[in-house]
Design a protein around this motif. Structure first.
Motif, short mmCIF file in Angstrom:
data_model
loop_
_atom_site.label_atom_id
_atom_site.label_comp_id
_atom_site.label_asym_id
_atom_site.label_seq_id
_atom_site.Cartn_x
_atom_site.Cartn_y
_atom_site.Cartn_z
N HIS A 35 0.87 -1.19 0.00
CA HIS A 35 0.00 0.00 0.00
C HIS A 35 0.90 1.23 0.00
CE1 HIS A 35 -3.64 2.27 1.96
NE2 HIS A 35 -3.16 2.90 0.88
N ARG A 57 -5.13 -2.38 -7.02
CA ARG A 57 -6.20 -1.39 -7.08
C ARG A 57 -5.58 0.00 -6.94
NH1 ARG A 57 -10.83 -2.92 -3.39
NH2 ARG A 57 -11.29 -4.20 -5.19
N VAL A 58 -6.11 0.94 -7.72
CA VAL A 58 -5.72 2.35 -7.61
C VAL A 58 -6.96 3.12 -7.16
CG1 VAL A 58 -4.87 4.38 -8.85
CG2 VAL A 58 -4.04 2.09 -9.49
N VAL A 59 -6.81 3.88 -6.06
CA VAL A 59 -7.94 4.60 -5.49
C VAL A 59 -7.60 6.08 -5.42
CG1 VAL A 59 -9.40 4.87 -3.44
CG2 VAL A 59 -8.57 2.60 -4.09
N HIS A 60 -8.54 6.91 -5.87
CA HIS A 60 -8.42 8.37 -5.73
C HIS A 60 -9.72 8.87 -5.13
CE1 HIS A 60 -7.47 12.52 -6.40
NE2 HIS A 60 -8.48 12.68 -7.23
N ASN A 61 -9.67 9.28 -3.87
CA ASN A 61 -10.85 9.79 -3.18
C ASN A 61 -11.00 11.28 -3.50
OD1 ASN A 61 -11.22 7.27 -1.84
ND2 ASN A 61 -9.63 7.85 -0.40
N GLN A 84 -11.96 11.68 0.95
CA GLN A 84 -10.69 12.39 0.85
C GLN A 84 -10.37 13.09 2.16
OE1 GLN A 84 -10.51 15.38 -2.25
NE2 GLN A 84 -8.29 15.59 -2.05
N PHE A 130 -2.99 9.13 -5.07
CA PHE A 130 -3.52 7.86 -5.52
C PHE A 130 -2.98 6.76 -4.62
CE2 PHE A 130 -3.43 10.79 -9.02
CZ PHE A 130 -4.67 10.63 -9.60
N HIS A 131 -3.88 6.01 -4.01
CA HIS A 131 -3.50 4.84 -3.22
C HIS A 131 -3.33 3.68 -4.18
CE1 HIS A 131 -4.67 6.38 0.84
NE2 HIS A 131 -5.46 7.16 0.11
N TRP A 185 -14.85 -6.67 -3.68
CA TRP A 185 -15.71 -5.56 -4.09
C TRP A 185 -17.11 -5.82 -3.58
CZ3 TRP A 185 -13.95 -1.16 -5.86
CH2 TRP A 185 -14.87 -0.22 -6.31
N PRO A 226 -15.65 -2.23 -1.82
CA PRO A 226 -14.61 -2.03 -0.81
C PRO A 226 -15.12 -1.59 0.54
CG PRO A 226 -14.60 -0.22 -2.36
CD PRO A 226 -15.60 -1.22 -2.86
#
Length: 112
Positions: free
Chosen positions: A37, A81-85, A92, A99-100, A109, A111
Motif C-alpha cells: 500500500h 487497485r488504484v484509489v483516488h478519493n 478524501q 492515488f492509493h 468488491w 470495498p
C-alpha cells in the motif's frame, strides 16, 4: 501552504519514500490496508481530480505511468487497485491529489 503532503514532499514530515523525481513523490502508507500500500502524489499541488486544470493532463498521465511501473517493481503482477478519493463524501482526508495503490492480496468488491 499548510498541506500535509506538501510538507512530506519538502521533507518537513518524515515518510518511507519509495520513489521520487521532479514530478512525483511516492511513499508507503502509514496505515496500510493491504500487504502493498503506497501513495503516489504529484509534486504540483492540485486539490483533487475535480480541481485539475486541462494543462495538468500530461502530469496525470505521467502519474499513471509511474503507478504502473512501481506496481511491477513491487511484484503486483496478479493485480492491484488504484484509489483516488474526491471530496469529503468520497473519503478524501488530505486536500492534495493522491492515488492509493493497494495489492499483494485479493481485493474484494465493494470495498466498503
Amino acid at each position: 501552504m499548510d498541506c500535509l503532503f506538501c510538507k512530506i514532499i519538502e521533507g518537513e514530515i518524515p515518510s518511507q519514500c519509495l520513489y521520487e523525481d521532479d514530478k512525483v513523490y511516492v511513499f508507503k502508507d502509514i496505515d496500510p490496508q493491504a500487504p502493498v500500500h503506497f501513495l503516489v502524489i504529484p509534486k504540483k499541488h492540485i486539490d483533487s481530480l475535480d480541481a485539475m486544470e486541462d494543462e495538468d493532463s500530461e502530469l496525470i498521465g505521467y502519474v499513471f505511468k509511474k503507478i504502473r511501473d512501481l506496481a511491477r517493481e513491487e511484484g503486483l503482477e496478479d493485480g492491484y487497485r488504484v484509489v483516488h478519493n474526491i471530496g469529503e463524501d468520497g473519503g478524501q482526508s488530505v486536500k492534495h491529489m493522491h492515488f492509493h495503490v493497494l495489492g499483494g492480496r485479493s481485493l474484494q468488491w465493494p470495498p466498503g
